[in-house]
Design a protein around this motif. Structure first.
Motif, short mmCIF file in Angstrom:
data_model
loop_
_atom_site.label_atom_id
_atom_site.label_comp_id
_atom_site.label_asym_id
_atom_site.label_seq_id
_atom_site.Cartn_x
_atom_site.Cartn_y
_atom_site.Cartn_z
N LEU A 43 0.85 -1.19 0.00
CA LEU A 43 0.00 0.00 0.00
C LEU A 43 0.88 1.24 0.00
O LEU A 43 1.80 1.37 0.83
N CYS A 44 0.59 2.15 -0.90
CA CYS A 44 1.37 3.38 -1.01
C CYS A 44 1.28 4.17 0.29
O CYS A 44 0.21 4.28 0.90
N THR A 45 2.39 4.74 0.71
CA THR A 45 2.42 5.49 1.96
C THR A 45 1.85 6.90 1.81
O THR A 45 1.84 7.67 2.78
N HIS A 46 1.38 7.24 0.62
CA HIS A 46 0.70 8.52 0.45
C HIS A 46 -0.75 8.36 0.91
O HIS A 46 -1.09 8.69 2.04
N LEU A 47 -1.59 7.76 0.08
CA LEU A 47 -3.00 7.62 0.44
C LEU A 47 -3.49 6.19 0.32
O LEU A 47 -4.70 5.95 0.25
N CYS A 93 -2.20 6.12 -8.47
CA CYS A 93 -3.06 7.23 -8.05
C CYS A 93 -2.41 8.60 -8.26
O CYS A 93 -3.00 9.48 -8.88
N HIS A 94 -1.21 8.78 -7.76
CA HIS A 94 -0.57 10.08 -7.89
C HIS A 94 0.88 9.95 -8.33
O HIS A 94 1.64 10.90 -8.25
N GLY A 95 1.26 8.75 -8.77
CA GLY A 95 2.52 8.59 -9.49
C GLY A 95 3.79 8.40 -8.68
O GLY A 95 4.88 8.55 -9.23
S1 FES Z 1 -1.67 7.11 -3.15
FE1 FES Z 1 0.23 6.63 -4.08
S2 FES Z 1 0.99 8.48 -4.79
FE2 FES Z 1 -0.91 8.99 -3.84
#
Ligand code: FES
Length: 209
Positions: A129-133, A160-162
């Motif tokens: 899981l990406c540590t952004h969102l 999602c946001h690259g």
């Molecule tokens: S959730 Fe992965 S870059 Fe935003």
């Protein structure tokens, strides 16, 4: 702690497959949407024990170098990537492009604070899981532009946001993700077994009780 004589997670036959076109969906919406990796079907421990967050065992003997599979732990996808020697060698060459190359600001067991972020160099284990969102990054092995950026073969790209991550889950500089991918506690059992959810130290302590 309940002990198990045999690995309790079976791995499908991966010999002719790299990244499959479909997952089983057994993990539901916990983060596998968009992912397409062989899924390690769990035969145990019990569903109740898994729901309570207990350790999950897997047999890795059918995962070939350069391939990745997924298992579920605490409702999250946990990646298990068997790195090639070329992938391992490249991990040491890219510090300049990484935000936290030594994982000083990231979440992992102490035993994984090293050049490969792993217990064994050839196995990369991480929460997918990406540590952004929290989107699920995709494994890219043949993306020329990503390979040029990372100066080596393969990495992960968040849809999602690259955000870009290398094959140790280390995020590239100036990406939305604030830290490297999280690594769960885990340890190996023998040559081909893995237990996710319990570190080696905890396992050693439990065996003495
Ligand atoms: S959730 Fe992965 S870059 Fe935003």
């Amino acid at each position: 702690m309940k002990t198990h004589r045999n690995p309790t997670v079976a791995v499908p036959d991966l010999r002719r497959r790299r990244i499959l076109g479909a997952a089983t969906g057994a993990l539901g919406a916990a983060g596998l949407s968009g992912a397409a990796y062989p899924f390690l079907a769990s035969l145990g421990p019990s569903a109740r024990a898994r729901a309570e967050g207990g350790p999950v065992r897997a047999d890795l003997s059918n995962i070939e170098a350069g391939t990745m599979a997924v298992l579920a732990w605490r409702g999250k996808p946990v990646w298990v990537l068997r790195r090639t020697s070329e992938m391992i060698a490249a991990l040491a060459t890219r510090s300049a492009v990484l935000a936290d190359p030594l994982s000083a600001r990231s979440n992992q067991p102490g035993s994984c604070v090293n050049a490969t972020r792993s217990e064994r160099p050839d196995w990369f284990v991480a929460v997918g899981l990406c540590t952004h969102l929290g989107c699920t990054p995709a494994l890219r092995l043949d993306d020329a532009s990503l390979n040029a950026e990372l100066r080596g073969p393969g990495g992960f790209v968040c849809p999602c946001h690259g955000s870009h991550f290398d094959l140790a889950g280390r995020v590239v500089r100036d990406m939305p993700a604030p830290r490297n991918l999280d690594i769960p506690p885990y340890h190996f059992e023998g040559r081909d077994g893995i237990v996710v959810g319990q570190g080696a130290t905890d396992a050693a302590t439990a065996s003495k009780v």
